[in-house]
Write a protein that holds these residues in place. Structure first.
Motif, mmCIF file in Angstrom:
data_model
loop_
_atom_site.group_PDB
_atom_site.id
_atom_site.type_symbol
_atom_site.label_atom_id
_atom_site.label_comp_id
_atom_site.label_asym_id
_atom_site.label_seq_id
_atom_site.Cartn_x
_atom_site.Cartn_y
_atom_site.Cartn_z
ATOM 1 N N VAL A 133 0.843 -1.195 0.000
ATOM 2 C CA VAL A 133 0.000 0.000 0.000
ATOM 3 C C VAL A 133 0.881 1.248 0.000
ATOM 4 O O VAL A 133 1.929 1.296 0.640
ATOM 5 N N ILE A 134 0.460 2.276 -0.723
ATOM 6 C CA ILE A 134 1.230 3.515 -0.792
ATOM 7 C C ILE A 134 1.126 4.277 0.520
ATOM 8 O O ILE A 134 0.044 4.444 1.078
ATOM 9 N N ARG A 135 2.268 4.741 0.999
ATOM 10 C CA ARG A 135 2.309 5.579 2.199
ATOM 11 C C ARG A 135 2.051 7.031 1.801
ATOM 12 O O ARG A 135 2.842 7.644 1.089
ATOM 13 N N GLY A 136 0.932 7.570 2.285
ATOM 14 C CA GLY A 136 0.634 8.974 2.057
ATOM 15 C C GLY A 136 0.994 9.801 3.275
ATOM 16 O O GLY A 136 1.699 9.358 4.176
ATOM 17 N N GLY A 137 0.503 11.036 3.317
ATOM 18 C CA GLY A 137 0.771 11.914 4.447
ATOM 19 C C GLY A 137 1.482 13.167 4.031
ATOM 20 O O GLY A 137 1.375 13.623 2.878
ATOM 21 N N CYS A 138 2.246 13.744 4.968
ATOM 22 C CA CYS A 138 2.959 14.998 4.699
ATOM 23 C C CYS A 138 4.273 14.993 5.459
ATOM 24 O O CYS A 138 4.373 14.466 6.556
ATOM 25 N N PHE A 148 1.119 25.409 21.180
ATOM 26 C CA PHE A 148 0.619 24.071 20.879
ATOM 27 C C PHE A 148 0.748 23.209 22.129
ATOM 28 O O PHE A 148 1.854 22.980 22.629
ATOM 29 N N ASN A 149 -0.361 22.712 22.624
ATOM 30 C CA ASN A 149 -0.336 21.839 23.795
ATOM 31 C C ASN A 149 -0.778 20.421 23.465
ATOM 32 O O ASN A 149 -0.758 19.558 24.341
ATOM 33 N N GLU A 150 -1.188 20.173 22.227
ATOM 34 C CA GLU A 150 -1.495 18.827 21.768
ATOM 35 C C GLU A 150 -0.421 18.447 20.754
ATOM 36 O O GLU A 150 -0.140 19.217 19.836
ATOM 37 N N ASN A 151 0.167 17.272 20.932
ATOM 38 C CA ASN A 151 1.358 16.971 20.146
ATOM 39 C C ASN A 151 1.230 15.799 19.186
ATOM 40 O O ASN A 151 1.930 15.738 18.186
ATOM 41 N N LEU A 152 0.342 14.836 19.466
ATOM 42 C CA LEU A 152 0.231 13.647 18.625
ATOM 43 C C LEU A 152 -1.241 13.329 18.391
ATOM 44 O O LEU A 152 -2.055 13.432 19.315
ATOM 45 N N ALA A 153 -1.588 12.952 17.167
ATOM 46 C CA ALA A 153 -2.952 12.540 16.836
ATOM 47 C C ALA A 153 -2.884 11.317 15.939
ATOM 48 O O ALA A 153 -2.051 11.250 15.031
ATOM 49 N N LEU A 154 -3.750 10.357 16.209
ATOM 50 C CA LEU A 154 -3.777 9.152 15.382
ATOM 51 C C LEU A 154 -5.183 8.588 15.337
ATOM 52 O O LEU A 154 -5.947 8.716 16.290
ATOM 53 N N GLY A 155 -5.539 7.999 14.213
ATOM 54 C CA GLY A 155 -6.875 7.446 14.047
ATOM 55 C C GLY A 155 -7.366 7.669 12.633
ATOM 56 O O GLY A 155 -6.610 7.567 11.658
ATOM 57 N N THR A 212 -15.871 9.139 4.220
ATOM 58 C CA THR A 212 -14.583 8.850 3.601
ATOM 59 C C THR A 212 -13.483 9.286 4.558
ATOM 60 O O THR A 212 -13.421 10.447 4.970
ATOM 61 N N LEU A 213 -12.592 8.344 4.901
ATOM 62 C CA LEU A 213 -11.617 8.597 5.957
ATOM 63 C C LEU A 213 -10.247 8.048 5.581
ATOM 64 O O LEU A 213 -10.132 7.077 4.827
ATOM 65 N N TYR A 214 -9.215 8.667 6.155
ATOM 66 C CA TYR A 214 -7.846 8.206 6.029
ATOM 67 C C TYR A 214 -7.357 7.742 7.400
ATOM 68 O O TYR A 214 -7.616 8.394 8.420
ATOM 69 N N ALA A 215 -6.637 6.628 7.429
ATOM 70 C CA ALA A 215 -5.973 6.174 8.654
ATOM 71 C C ALA A 215 -4.625 6.873 8.734
ATOM 72 O O ALA A 215 -3.834 6.799 7.782
ATOM 73 N N GLY A 216 -4.353 7.567 9.846
ATOM 74 C CA GLY A 216 -3.115 8.337 9.904
ATOM 75 C C GLY A 216 -2.570 8.542 11.297
ATOM 76 O O GLY A 216 -3.276 8.386 12.294
ATOM 77 N N VAL A 217 -1.272 8.879 11.349
ATOM 78 C CA VAL A 217 -0.578 9.281 12.575
ATOM 79 C C VAL A 217 0.106 10.600 12.271
ATOM 80 O O VAL A 217 0.896 10.690 11.307
ATOM 81 N N HIS A 218 -0.172 11.619 13.088
ATOM 82 C CA HIS A 218 0.291 12.972 12.788
ATOM 83 C C HIS A 218 0.899 13.626 14.026
ATOM 84 O O HIS A 218 0.358 13.507 15.124
ATOM 85 N N GLN A 219 2.031 14.310 13.808
ATOM 86 C CA GLN A 219 2.752 14.966 14.903
ATOM 87 C C GLN A 219 2.687 16.472 14.698
ATOM 88 O O GLN A 219 2.942 16.972 13.595
ATOM 89 N N CYS A 220 2.370 17.195 15.768
ATOM 90 C CA CYS A 220 2.323 18.653 15.718
ATOM 91 C C CYS A 220 3.611 19.272 16.248
ATOM 92 O O CYS A 220 4.138 20.222 15.675
#
Length: 702
Positions: free
Chosen positions: A44-49, A162-169, A261-269
């Protein structure tokens, strides 16, 4: 309406269950900036930023490095898009860089920070430090590191807070601009002295599950439903607030989100705090259609729509018989309602419930309703009560209501669907209305009563729907089961010392069990045997211990040591100007060693354990790794610090609770394992010096 999975990417091979969509084990090493657009383990292709080109893969793990310019939609990995479907699970195994990471500025001048770097904690002359930097493995990234330091001082520019640093789901794009208001995900919030706070998205808000989330490898699971999602989490045994792997704890239910429509992701602020920095490591990501979670209530041991067409007491084969203990409860086409007066109906799964949830649907004039749990009989139970006039957490004893806490401002609104939720277990009870934590009580003893149910007071005005309760922990589905977290404990005490003997310097003395003698390996400070079965750091408020001192014993198992020490910080309360900076050391030679020491100081309301590494003759002060412990360590109170370490991986325990785990390659990817040749006691400088901590015992296990 029932939906089916539709994936707009080539999902590659499937496993025997036919539900595998993404399996990313990060087995392909990738240089920083070259990960996005490559393929996962199953194609599967890895997307994101990756705005600053700082995402890499090494040692079988994805690496997020700190951003110079923090913010959402700048660093993250994502897969998809997927079409919402019941039982579609995103599973992530991750060690966040720091759960207390924040993007705030600090007051220390940049020149003062350079002085800290040049001098270091061990007072090496600055020319030696510059030579070590220029010639050693740390030279890469020097300019980025300088920018990282500079941007966190007030001498440059003001950063957003920024007081929130990680988001995933699950999110609506592969680079969500604000995960706090998007999709169904976990968010890690910096909780200062309490380290991290675990949030989940519920409706339009973020539900605070608990504070005190430690810096451990954590397993997160977000299972989609036809509407919303259910959240689970796990870590190693004994971790605060989390189930012990391979079990997982139901954390929260979102009944509202309808993004299709949703993307599964892990994101760091943001990563790091007040200039300190350490990378986030993602050990694995899986997306799978899990059969056991496709049913309406998933892992619930009681689940009931509460409608007339669900009269059978065995809803989905998961609930026991309902009993009406007080008044009358009737089913309608859309939910359950109470008759005149107080009404209570319960179902008993036979084991304690950890997550209880229901929808309260109000009319023009909301009546009073609630969730009841730990129900022994109609006169003895716990109650989370809500109405149009406010809310309350109540203990009903012998038929009498004891209001533990109430809030007249938080109430049911007319003609609204409200989410009522209770988290019970792991030392805390939390009560939530529409994702907002209204009440919380700590350390309530577990009672034998296991029945749960719905409660009404007065006819009309409110209807209860979709009642479900989940156990405190459930097995992780085999389809999304990762490897267990590393843990290796020593079982044979090779060295034991209770510091018996007459007063004097610890150096030159033999431990009670084990060969060799204590030697002062580094520093000019002293640790004395007191003559009363203890050792003590020589230091006072007026004349603190000077900087770093290490006392060690020889060790012959170079690939493993499990060290433990009992420490009593000096003083007996805050405000006496006492400091604790004592702990343990793993020593290879003068150029390579690790110290793990306590930080307890009047200047900060909390405590911490911090790792400082010296490798190849250089110590980067701002690469220290730590975890905040709130009041777990306090003045005058003994605690046990235990650290098993295999030269590469370690776990820090305080009084048997795991509070931090890491691999040295998380800090420096190219570093070889440390060869453990000596072990012992450390006293550190860390923005202050020790003023006389006591040591009651030392144990080294193999």
């Amino acid at each position: 309406m029932s939906m089916t999975v539709s994936v707009a990417i080539d999902v590659g091979p499937r496993d025997d269950s036919g539900g595998l969509l993404v399996a990313d084990a990060f087995s392909d090493d990738r240089a920083a900036g070259t990960v996005i657009g490559t393929h996962t383990t199953n194609g599967v292709i890895r997307g994101g930023c990756d705005s600053e080109r700082q995402i890499a893969i090494d040692h079988g793990t994805l690496r997020f490095q700190p951003l110079v310019k923090p913010g959402w939609a700048r660093q993250g990995i994502a897969y998809g898009p997927f079409r919402r479907a019941s039982g579609l699970v995103m599973a992530v195994s991750v060690t966040n860089g720091h759960n207390t990471s924040q993007g705030t500025t600090i007051g220390e001048h940049i020149l003062r920070r350079i002085h800290r770097w040049a001098l270091g904690a061990n007072a090496d002359p600055w020319p030696n430090r510059l030579v070590s930097w220029a010639c050693g493995p740390r030279k890469k990234g020097t300019f980025r590191r300088f920018l990282w330091w500079a941007r966190s001082t007030r001498t440059t520019y003001k950063l957003p807070d920024f007081n929130e640093n990680l988001a995933l789901g699950w999110f609506t794009s592969d680079a969500p601009r604000d995960p706090l208001s998007d999709g169904c995900g976990f968010i890690v919030h910096a909780a200062k002295g309490e380290n991290g706070e675990l949030w989940t998205r519920v409706g339009t808000r973020c539900l605070s599950a608990f504070r005190g989330l430690k810096n451990l490898q954590i397993y997160y699971f977000v299972a989609l439903r036809e509407r919303g999602a259910i959240y689970y989490a796990a870590a190693m045994e004994g971790a605060h607030g989390l189930a012990a792997f391979p079990m997982m704890r139901p954390i929260a239910i979102d009944p509202f989100n309808d993004d299709e429509t949703l993307y599964a992701g892990v994101h760091q602020c943001v990563l790091g705090q007040i200039g300190f920095r350490v990378d986030t490591r993602i050990h694995g990501i899986r997306v799978h259609k899990v059969p056991d979670l496709t049913s309406r209530f998933g892992t619930a041991h009681v689940g009931d729509p509460m409608t007339r067409d669900a009269v059978a007491s065995d809803i989905a084969g998961r609930s026991g018989s309902w009993r009406v203990l007080r008044g009358n409860v009737d089913r309608t086409d859309t939910g359950a309602v109470g008759g005149d007066g107080v009404a209570l109906a319960t179902s008993d799964p036979g084991v304690p419930s950890g997550l209880i949830h229901a929808i309260a649907a109000t009319g023009d004039t909301p009546g009073a309703c609630g969730l009841a749990w730990r129900v022994r009989d109609g006169d003895n139970f716990w109650l989370f009560k809500v109405s149009g006039e406010g809310s309350a957490l109540i203990r009903v004893e012998q038929g009498a209501e004891v209001i533990l806490v109430s809030d007249a401002r938080r109430s049911l609104a007319p003609d609204t669907l409200h989410s009522l939720q209770i988290l019970d277990g792991y030392g805390q009870i939390g009560c939530y209305l529409d994702g907002d934590r209204l009440f919380g009580i700590d350390d309530q003893p577990l009672e034998e009563a296991t029945a749960t149910g719905i409660w009404f007071d007065g006819a009309g005005g409110v209807e209860m729907r979709d009642f479900e309760t989940h156990p405190r922990e459930v097995p992780i589905p085999p389809f999304v089961l990762f490897e267990a977290p590393w843990l290796r404990l020593g079982h044979h005490a090779e060295i034991v010392d209770d510091f018996a003997g007459p007063f004097g310097d610890l150096a030159g003395r033999a431990p009670r069990i084990g060969g060799g003698t204590w030697g002062k390996t580094f520093g000019v400070g002293l640790i004395d045997v007191t003559g009363n079965g203890a050792a003590r750091v020589r230091g006072t408020v007026e004349k603190p211990h000077p900087n770093r001192t290490l006392y060690t014993l020889p060790w012959d198992q170079v690939g493993f040591a499990d060290l433990e020490v009992t420490i009593t910080p000096p003083g007996d309360e805050r405000g006496q100007a006492h400091c604790c900076r004592t702990g343990l050391v793993f020593w290879q030679d003068r150029d390579n060693y690790l110290t793990f020491t306590v930080y307890l100081d009047d200047d900060y309301h909390g405590s911490s354990i911090a790792l400082f590494t010296k490798r190849h003759g250089f110590e980067e002060l701002y690469d220290a790794v730590w975890t905040m412990l709130w009041t777990k360590i306090d003045w005058g109170k003994p605690f046990r610090l235990r650290i098993p370490f295999d030269g590469e991986r370690f776990v820090v325990f305080v009084d048997d609770e795991p509070v931090m785990q890491r691999a040295l390659t998380d800090l420096y990817p190219d570093d070889p394992p440390l060869r453990i040749l000596r072990v012992g006691l450390a006293v550190n400088w860390e923005w202050g010096n020790d003023t006389g901590s006591s040591l009651q015992s030392f144990i080294a296990r193999r």
